[in-house]
Design an enzyme around this catalytic site. Structure first.
Site, PDB file in Angstrom:
ATOM      1  N   HIS A 191      44.816  27.937  28.619  1.00 22.75           N
ATOM      2  CA  HIS A 191      46.119  27.288  28.744  1.00 22.75           C
ATOM      3  C   HIS A 191      47.033  27.601  27.570  1.00 22.75           C
ATOM      4  O   HIS A 191      48.254  27.552  27.707  1.00 22.75           O
ATOM      5  CB  HIS A 191      45.942  25.783  28.935  1.00 22.75           C
ATOM      6  CG  HIS A 191      45.468  25.466  30.311  1.00 22.75           C
ATOM      7  ND1 HIS A 191      46.300  25.516  31.404  1.00 22.75           N
ATOM      8  CD2 HIS A 191      44.253  25.173  30.797  1.00 22.75           C
ATOM      9  CE1 HIS A 191      45.613  25.230  32.494  1.00 22.75           C
ATOM     10  NE2 HIS A 191      44.365  25.018  32.156  1.00 22.75           N
ATOM     11  N   GLU A 433      39.930  29.803  44.677  1.00 23.79           N
ATOM     12  CA  GLU A 433      39.544  29.940  43.271  1.00 23.79           C
ATOM     13  C   GLU A 433      38.042  30.098  43.080  1.00 23.79           C
ATOM     14  O   GLU A 433      37.583  30.245  41.942  1.00 23.79           O
ATOM     15  CB  GLU A 433      39.996  28.700  42.487  1.00 23.79           C
ATOM     16  CG  GLU A 433      41.477  28.443  42.546  1.00 23.79           C
ATOM     17  CD  GLU A 433      41.833  27.083  41.966  1.00 23.79           C
ATOM     18  OE1 GLU A 433      42.067  27.026  40.751  1.00 23.79           O
ATOM     19  OE2 GLU A 433      41.857  26.096  42.729  1.00 23.79           O
ATOM     20  N   ASP A 457      40.473  31.405  37.801  1.00 22.22           N
ATOM     21  CA  ASP A 457      39.250  30.665  38.134  1.00 22.22           C
ATOM     22  C   ASP A 457      38.339  31.470  39.053  1.00 22.22           C
ATOM     23  O   ASP A 457      37.112  31.357  38.960  1.00 22.22           O
ATOM     24  CB  ASP A 457      39.603  29.328  38.798  1.00 22.22           C
ATOM     25  CG  ASP A 457      39.748  28.206  37.771  1.00 22.22           C
ATOM     26  OD1 ASP A 457      39.285  28.391  36.626  1.00 22.22           O
ATOM     27  OD2 ASP A 457      40.316  27.155  38.108  1.00 22.22           O
ATOM     28  N   CYS A 504      48.653  33.839  42.223  1.00 24.10           N
ATOM     29  CA  CYS A 504      49.345  33.125  41.144  1.00 24.10           C
ATOM     30  C   CYS A 504      48.588  33.150  39.827  1.00 24.10           C
ATOM     31  O   CYS A 504      48.990  32.503  38.865  1.00 24.10           O
ATOM     32  CB  CYS A 504      49.627  31.678  41.559  1.00 24.10           C
ATOM     33  SG  CYS A 504      48.144  30.708  41.904  1.00 24.10           S
TER      34      CYS A 504
END
Length: 589
Positions: A191, A433, A457, A504
């Site tokens: 992140h 994912e 992921d 994405c």
């Protein structure tokens, strides 16, 4: 003499500026001297305020674990340590006589106590050092909260240095505060990396010990293209990287000038190019950078940026309405709360042994329907202001989608009966994912309106690699044949079913992945807003038929290196020089 470090390039670009340390270590704090008696009194007050805040935190935890005897006993031990008069007196003495900040005084006192405990022969007493460390960490964390406030109020931007950053620490930061980010931990899809790319600032992660070495205010160079970080650069290094920074910024400006052009391959195939956003305000920048709508709105960040807000439904409603109105009629894909894993709030206090395989994303939402229905109500109310779509994270079972569909229908009826205005129930999509979702995609397609592939992921779960771990980050590779073959399978099945499919994850902005994704037949690429011009330039340089040939060939190859080499040969004469330089240098590193 300069110090050179190398890590993982997480966000491209070059930055030069002073270091700002944030929450650097559990109990290690840089020495900060004070001078006046007024400052001494202020530091003493800060210390006692932090003690009181820590007491309240422990009391809250004690109430939560009131039924667990061992947990209650542990908290009682922590409270005794926190109230130890000798430790409190020692911290006060250091502040008064050594004229140092409260956090430094706590840090040095803790080190002295820990050394004594760790030298004890009794194994039980030695083990109590963990309790002392934990209490100290809590007190220092409450003191260092002011460091984040200082960062938010910085007059000039800085290089943010930390052991690691979580979303709650970085929520609300902007380019006004940051030139770049460097961290000890994290990978290219952590992140921290996502934040840096969304802000359009360079970042290098996985440096392992930069937070131990750097000194506040020290000049730092970040080379986010090649993963280099230089502390106290010499004149030659400073001159070289200043020129590299100017060259990079010039190339980016040239690419940005073409931002308003269509994302169409050289042979005329259109590709939807959307933005990944964390905050509603970012919607104002999407069209400026040439994007078409939002392919991923990470809604958990709404809560992180305003943790004190209690009217969650209104907060979510206003955020969704703003994005939908600004970008109407372009589509806005709003992902439901994706908490757990490495994103925790007070509402999700559980810390599991293996959180990425545990209670997270849609699992939390369905287990806590009241909280989840709040978000769905806000989505339904906001849907009348634009082209909304709802996306569910970490779907592994068909019933999860059907359960959400039933909830939406029930909530729509309740809103109607209450006379509350709403839009039509938006299309309901899923994120792919996990290998479970990818390999069983044909069982999910009949109950979903669209699919978006989260390659970060998907790679993590396929290769059994924690994407935030610096120890195994070299094994995290989205070009691994197992990942590439799943991408092809999902996209092919979606096309056969007539279902819209986008990507994405980080691969959507990866220069060597874009030809493969277009070749497999993806409808959309969703990337950080600031990356849109670069990705558009790459899309416009490609021939979709040649990309399809490359994609088919990639399925026959046995390694990620072979797949990269295959694509690199094709793009070498097509991509802009600055992008090729980024690819080639990163490969050399």
């Amino acid at each position: 003499m300069s110090i050179r470090l190398n890590g993982a390039p997480a966000s491209p670009g070059v930055a030069i500026g002073p270091a700002f340390l944030l929450d650097v270590e559990e109990i290690r704090v840089a020495k900060k001297e004070i001078h006046s008696e007024e400052e001494v009194e202020r530091e003493l007050k800060r210390f006692h305020d932090a003690l009181n805040k820590t007491r309240r935190e422990l009391e809250t935890i004690a109430r939560r674990v009131s039924d667990v005897i061992e947990g209650r006993q542990l908290i009682e031990v922590h409270m005794l340590l926190l109230n130890d008069p000798s430790m409190i007196a020692e911290v006060e003495r250091r502040i008064r006589t050594e004229k140092v900040s409260a956090e430094y005084a706590v840090s040095r006192t803790l080190y002295d106590v820990l050394e004594r405990f760790e030298d004890m022969e009794d194994p039980y007493l030695r083990s109590r050092s963990a309790d002392i460390r934990d209490v100290g960490r809590r007190v220092i964390a409450n003191l260092l909260g002011t460091e984040r406030e200082a960062l938010l109020n910085m007059k000039t931007p800085v290089i943010l240095v930390s052991n690691d950053l979580d979303p709650s620490q970085t929520a609300g930061l902007s380019r006004k505060q940051l030139l770049g980010i460097v961290t000890d931990l994290g990978g290219v899809t952590s992140h921290t990396a996502i934040l840096a790319r969304s802000l359009g600032i360079p970042a290098v992660v996985g440096l392992k010990n930069v937070a131990e070495i750097v000194v506040p205010g020290q000049t730092v160079i970040i080379d986010g293209i090649h993963g280099n970080v230089i502390l106290d650069p010499d004149p030659e290094e400073l001159d070289y990287y200043t020129k590299l920074m100017e060259r990079y910024q010039s190339a980016e400006r040239e690419i940005a000038r073409n931002a308003d052009k269509e994302a169409v391959t050289s042979d005329g195939r259109p590709v939807e190019l959307s933005a990944n956003i964390e905050f509603s305000q970012e919607a104002d920048q999407v069209r400026k950078f040439g994007g078409r709508g939002v392919g991923l709105f990470r809604t958990e960040f709404i809560k992180l940026i305003a943790p004190g807000m209690h009217d969650d439904e209104e907060m979510h409603f206003r955020a969704y309405r703003h994005v939908l109105e600004v970008l109407d009629p372009d589509p806005v894909i709003i992902r439901t709360l994706d908490l757990g894993g490495d994103k925790f709030l007070e509402e999700v206090p559980t810390r599991e042994r293996n959180p990425f395989l545990g209670w997270r994303a849609i699992r939390i939402c369905l287990d806590r329907p009241q909280n989840f229905m709040m978000q769905l109500r806000a989505l339904l109310r906001a849907a009348r202001f634009g082209n909304a779509r709802i996306m569910l994270p970490l779907i592994t079972h068909r019933e999860q989608v059907l359960q959400v569909e039933r909830m939406l229908n029930t909530l729509a009826e309740e809103l109607d009966s209450s006379g509350i205005e709403r839009g039509e129930i938006p299309p309901l999509g899923i994120m792919v994912e996990t290998p479970a979702a990818a390999l069983a995609i044909d069982t999910l397609l009949p109950v979903t309106d669209f699919v978006s592939i989260g390659t970060n992921d998907l790679t993590q779960y396929t290769l059994a690699v924690d994407r935030g771990s610096p120890y195994v980050s070299k094994l995290f590779d989205s070009f691994h044949p197992a990942v590439v073959r799943q991408l092809e399978l999902v996209i092919r099945k979606c096309r056969e079913a007539g279902t819209w499919v986008g990507v994405c994850g980080q691969m959507a902005a990866e220069p060597l992945a874009i030809p493969l994704l277009i070749g497999f037949g993806v409808d959309e690429l969703s990337v950080a807003t600031t990356m849109i011009p670069d990705v558009k330039e790459m899309v416009r340089s490609l021939d979709s038929r040649r990309a399809e040939e490359l994609a088919v060939k990639s399925l026959e190859l046995a390694s990620a290196e072979e797949i990269r080499s295959l694509v690199l040969k094709y793009v070498e004469k097509r991509y802009p020089e600055i992008i090729l330089d980024e690819i080639i240098r990163s490969g050399e590193e």
